[in-house]
Scaffold this active site. Structure first.
Site, PDB file in Angstrom:
ATOM      1  N   TYR A   1      17.947 -28.274  19.866  1.00 41.97           N
ATOM      2  CA  TYR A   1      18.742 -27.041  19.832  1.00 41.97           C
ATOM      3  C   TYR A   1      20.074 -27.386  19.187  1.00 41.97           C
ATOM      4  O   TYR A   1      20.687 -28.404  19.512  1.00 41.97           O
ATOM      5  CB  TYR A   1      18.972 -26.525  21.254  1.00 41.97           C
ATOM      6  CG  TYR A   1      19.894 -25.320  21.345  1.00 41.97           C
ATOM      7  CD1 TYR A   1      21.164 -25.442  21.915  1.00 41.97           C
ATOM      8  CD2 TYR A   1      19.510 -24.072  20.871  1.00 41.97           C
ATOM      9  CE1 TYR A   1      22.017 -24.342  22.009  1.00 41.97           C
ATOM     10  CE2 TYR A   1      20.360 -22.972  20.963  1.00 41.97           C
ATOM     11  CZ  TYR A   1      21.616 -23.111  21.535  1.00 41.97           C
ATOM     12  OH  TYR A   1      22.466 -22.032  21.612  1.00 41.97           O
TER      13      TYR A   1
ATOM     14  N   ASP B   1      23.421 -34.183  14.960  1.00 50.01           N
ATOM     15  CA  ASP B   1      24.095 -33.225  15.838  1.00 50.01           C
ATOM     16  C   ASP B   1      24.390 -33.946  17.154  1.00 50.01           C
ATOM     17  O   ASP B   1      23.506 -34.086  18.002  1.00 50.01           O
ATOM     18  CB  ASP B   1      23.218 -31.993  16.064  1.00 50.01           C
ATOM     19  CG  ASP B   1      23.891 -31.010  17.007  1.00 50.01           C
ATOM     20  OD1 ASP B   1      23.309 -29.933  17.250  1.00 50.01           O
ATOM     21  OD2 ASP B   1      24.991 -31.325  17.522  1.00 50.01           O
TER      22      ASP B   1
ATOM     23  N   LYS C   1      31.882 -30.237  22.922  1.00 51.92           N
ATOM     24  CA  LYS C   1      31.896 -30.537  24.355  1.00 51.92           C
ATOM     25  C   LYS C   1      32.999 -31.533  24.765  1.00 51.92           C
ATOM     26  O   LYS C   1      34.161 -31.147  24.892  1.00 51.92           O
ATOM     27  CB  LYS C   1      30.493 -30.998  24.794  1.00 51.92           C
ATOM     28  CG  LYS C   1      29.428 -29.897  24.607  1.00 51.92           C
ATOM     29  CD  LYS C   1      28.046 -30.337  25.033  1.00 51.92           C
ATOM     30  CE  LYS C   1      26.982 -29.349  24.596  1.00 51.92           C
ATOM     31  NZ  LYS C   1      26.747 -28.259  25.553  1.00 51.92           N
TER      32      LYS C   1
HETATM   33  P1  KE4 Z   1      27.823 -24.273  21.602  1.00 57.63           P
HETATM   34  O1  KE4 Z   1      27.778 -23.233  20.518  1.00 57.63           O
HETATM   35  O2  KE4 Z   1      27.101 -23.814  22.861  1.00 57.63           O
HETATM   36  O3  KE4 Z   1      29.245 -24.788  21.896  1.00 57.63           O
HETATM   37  O4  KE4 Z   1      27.059 -25.583  21.078  1.00 57.63           O
HETATM   38  C1  KE4 Z   1      25.741 -25.435  20.608  1.00 57.63           C
HETATM   39  C2  KE4 Z   1      25.037 -26.774  20.667  1.00 57.63           C
HETATM   40  C3  KE4 Z   1      24.860 -27.491  19.497  1.00 57.63           C
HETATM   41  N1  KE4 Z   1      24.239 -28.697  19.490  1.00 57.63           N
HETATM   42  C4  KE4 Z   1      23.775 -29.244  20.648  1.00 57.63           C
HETATM   43  C5  KE4 Z   1      23.090 -30.573  20.597  1.00 57.63           C
HETATM   44  C6  KE4 Z   1      23.937 -28.557  21.884  1.00 57.63           C
HETATM   45  O5  KE4 Z   1      23.465 -29.115  23.024  1.00 57.63           O
HETATM   46  C7  KE4 Z   1      24.594 -27.302  21.904  1.00 57.63           C
HETATM   47  C8  KE4 Z   1      24.792 -26.501  23.181  1.00 57.63           C
HETATM   48  N2  KE4 Z   1      24.193 -27.027  24.367  1.00 57.63           N
HETATM   49  C9  KE4 Z   1      23.854 -26.049  25.387  1.00 57.63           C
HETATM   50  C10 KE4 Z   1      23.224 -26.810  26.560  1.00 57.63           C
HETATM   51  N3  KE4 Z   1      21.974 -27.335  26.270  1.00 57.63           N
HETATM   52  C11 KE4 Z   1      25.031 -25.257  25.825  1.00 57.63           C
HETATM   53  C12 KE4 Z   1      24.826 -24.484  27.102  1.00 57.63           C
HETATM   54  C13 KE4 Z   1      24.583 -23.026  26.836  1.00 57.63           C
HETATM   55  O6  KE4 Z   1      23.902 -22.687  25.847  1.00 57.63           O
HETATM   56  O7  KE4 Z   1      25.090 -22.230  27.658  1.00 57.63           O
END
Ligand code: KE4
Length: 424
Positions: free
Chosen positions: A143, A238, A266
């Site tokens: 993801y 990523d 993060k």
């Molecule tokens: P954000 O747009 O949520 O800040 O980041 C997206 C993203 C991009 N790349 C990786 C590897 C990620 O894990 C994420 C976001 N992770 C999720 C949890 N698996 C965020 C939690 C959520 O979607 O509420």
């Protein structure tokens, strides 16, 4: 008696789709009412009914120092008193960039954005703009945020072209997303043999955290590097989740393979909205205003968010053996989970990388998304709710990763293992 989680959730469902502002928070895959959090203190969070939980989610990764870490809070308050945002350059951006580049020392330039989605979306546009190609490669189970090109899944049959994984994503766009299998070097080789001249980039979580914790094999990463070199494609790691989590330099602490672009998020914001794209100057200088590839953001490099990131990374960089310490706790936790499960005849596969840990109710090692999907998710649901009742806050999905913060000490790990022993 104050507001209950149930009442708060009923109100939230009036205001927000599913009662939440990010889907996984709704606890749909584990059921029940999500606790509404009132506060965090170190390794604990407290809901509005004042139930205390040991927190292994830590806002999905950012809070490696635990909640309300004094140095971070002080930096945020001190900076906020000078104004929240200017939409103009500040030296705080320079300071955070210097810290990140001192750790990811093969990168030369960064661009700050506010979310991981923006970071990866920008990385794709950069790769497409630099190569003049339209196709991207992603892996099932990874993801990378919710930008349109990344909401694509394997098309029908043997078609390599992606199909939209969400309504609202045009087929014309999704078809440029080629879907491959994680840890499948031969599959990647075949894809490039068919489409290599059209592929702008490969995007991968080098330590996947969004299908549960599934690290990429070194030979697989080496293979992707070689394919990108051979066909002139850009390799994107990523590390939004794994950066400063698996090691100081994330997955790059576990592999000798180096990507052309890294996306981060993060931890680098310490709990405030910060994400970044990084790469060599020759690639990054294609971004506006110096280059032609457009990218922008009102709150990119926000000074208060920068201050949180600076205080967090300074603490991380100044803490000797931080990842060894967190890794030892993660190893102890998953060992305890495995023993607790096996003592009851339940199969459990576990993994950890630095402060990241994962577990699958599965008899065999999990190397890709199909393996992860074969896990016993009904058993996970039971385990998750039993642990929540015992004051242990795990990610509400089998396909997420757990995190250890410096505030989760050995005593709390022991308490969590004891809870697991009586959770079956
Ligand atoms: P954000 O747009 O949520 O800040 O980041 C997206 C993203 C991009 N790349 C990786 C590897 C990620 O894990 C994420 C976001 N992770 C999720 C949890 N698996 C965020 C939690 C959520 O979607 O509420």
């Amino acid at each position: 008696m104050g507001l209950s989680n149930q009442a708060a959730f009923e109100t939230a469902n009036r205001f927000f789709p599913g009662g939440v502002n990010s889907p996984v928070r709704a606890f749909k895959s584990v059921g029940g009412v999500p606790p509404f959090i009132d506060r965090g203190e170190g390794g604990y969070i407290y809901d509005i009914e004042n139930n205390r939980y040991i927190d292994f989610v830590q806002s999905w990764g950012p809070l490696i120092l635990g909640h309300a870490y004094p140095a971070v809070i002080e930096a945020v308050v001190r900076t906020a008193r000078k104004g929240l945002s200017f939409g103009a350059p500040t030296t705080l951006e320079n300071e955070l960039a210097e810290l990140i580049l001192s750790v990811y020392d093969f990168l030369e330039k960064l661009r700050f954005v506010s979310t991981g989605t923006e970071a990866v979306m920008t990385a794709l546009r950069l790769a497409r703009g630099v190569t003049g190609r339209s196709d991207i490669v992603k892996f099932r189970g990874c993801y990378h945020g919710h930008s349109d090109s990344l909401l694509a899944e394997a098309g029908s049959g043997a078609a390599t072209f992606g199909a939209p994984s969400s309504p609202g994503v045009p087929l014309d766009l999704a078809k440029h997303t080629l879907i491959a299998e994680y840890n499948d070097a031969a599959g990647a080789e075949k894809l490039f043999a068919e489409r290599g001249g059209e592929i702008a980039c490969v995007a991968i979580e080098p330590i996947a955290g969004n299908m549960g914790l599934v690290p990429a094999e070194e030979s697989f990463l080496r293979g992707l590097r070689a394919l990108c070199d051979r066909y002139g494609a850009i390799l994107i790691f990523d590390e939004v989740m794994s950066g400063f989590r698996a090691a100081k330099n994330g997955a790059c602490g576990f592999t000798r393979v180096r990507p052309d672009i890294v996306t981060l998020g993060k931890v680098i914001g310490g709990g405030l909205p910060v994400a970044a794209i990084g790469g060599k100057q020759a690639v990054m200088d294609h971004l506006s205003p110096i280059g032609k590839i457009y990218q922008a953001g009102t709150l990119s490099g926000n000074p208060v968010a920068m201050a949180a990131g600076i205080a967090t990374l300074r603490t991380i960089i100044d803490t000797p053996n931080l990842y060894e310490t967190l890794g030892a706790r993660a190893a102890k936790l998953v060992r305890g989970f495995k023993e607790a499960a096996n003592d009851r005849g339940v199969a459990l596969e576990t993994a950890f990388r630095g402060s990241m840990f994962g577990f699958f109710f599965n008899e065999k090692p999990v190397r890709n998304f199909d393996d992860a999907l074969a896990s016993d998710s009904a058993r996970f649901v039971k385990f998750h709710s039993a642990m929540l009742k015992k004051g242990v806050y795990l990610a509400p999905s089998q396909f997420e990763t757990g995190f250890i913060s410096i505030a989760v000490n050995d005593e709390m790990i022991d308490e969590t293992i004891a809870a697991a022993r009586s959770a079956y």
